[in-house]
Design an enzyme around this catalytic site. Sequence first.
Site: not given
Ligand SMILES: Nc1ncnc2[nH]cnc12
Ligand SMILES: [Zn+2]
Length: 326
Positions: A10, A12, A190, A193, A271-272
């Site tokens: 996971h 992006h 997703h 969350e 994630d990011d």
């Molecule tokens: N945590 C996240 N939740 C939903 N969309 C995303 N796009 C990038 N990160 C995300």
């Molecule tokens: Zn994500």
Amino acid sequence: MHALPKAELHVHLEGTLEPELLLRLAQKHGIPTPYESVEAARTAYQFDSLQSFLNLYYKGADVLRDAEDFYTLTWEYLTRAHAQNVCHVEPFFDPQTHTARDIPLDAVFEGITGALRQGEKEFGITSGLILCFLRDLSEEAALATFEAALPFRDQFVGVGLDSAEVGNPPSKFTRVFANAKAEGLHLVAHAGEEGDSSYIWDALNALHVTRIDHGIACEQDPVLVAYLREHAIPLTVCPLSNLKLKAVPSMKEHNILRLLKEGVCVTVNSDDPAYFGGYMNENYEALVTHLGATKEELKALTCNSFRASFLGEKDKQAHLARVESM
Ligand SMILES: Nc1ncnc2[nH]cnc12
Ligand SMILES: [Zn+2]
């Protein structure tokens, strides 16, 4: 923990855009940036919700303009992942973020898959790319994106669903996920969350996903937790992301180890990472520091990362044997 082989399921790619690269690409293309310096960008990365993050994330992605940019983005991520003993990745990308700016899809694929191929050659990192639909846009837009991506079908292994969750339930995308399933693609979404546990049920029942991204809201519903355990549906959990986006009030209250103890196949992911202050090892470290994760728990989490992956059975077993021997 640093030495343990890990899979990342996971992440992006647009979320791996470090401020340094953002500024470099802005300069390359002569684009004015919202940040004067790397420090100013990092200071601006304060969020109080998923939407407050997405606003900056989409703005940042505007510097990605050509195949070389997507190559560099992906390559820099793989270099960092390799340094942390990540040996398999299943990264997401958001084609609609780029096609909306008239960036041709073939430039996006060329850059990303070129770097993924090089990552396997140079680092031995295997990968499977996942194409995500933006859930705040319409299903018609997702269907058109999927059609446009079909000429590149051999360059991705699955489809996912991301962006603003609340008010955009998985069932909005039933037809496009059915089309993806008919193409033999893996399905993830997703869910749970920021949204409640009903979004997870919806992803399972309407989209037939085999893996849930985040999914931390499952604890609201004990029947759902039992279902995830019994059907071995993995969750790709992102601890630092959940903290930064206030999906959990504090790391001490994160439920990942509780879910692990309950027998749910939870995994650790970033994630990011450029926005949330850490790659894979920093996410694992947070579990040690704030939740007292033991070596056995860390090994169980890394084993889960391979079990939950879309690798073939033989490859999974080889990775699991390596973790078990440590
Ligand atoms: N945590 C996240 N939740 C939903 N969309 C995303 N796009 C990038 N990160 C995300
Ligand atoms: Zn994500």
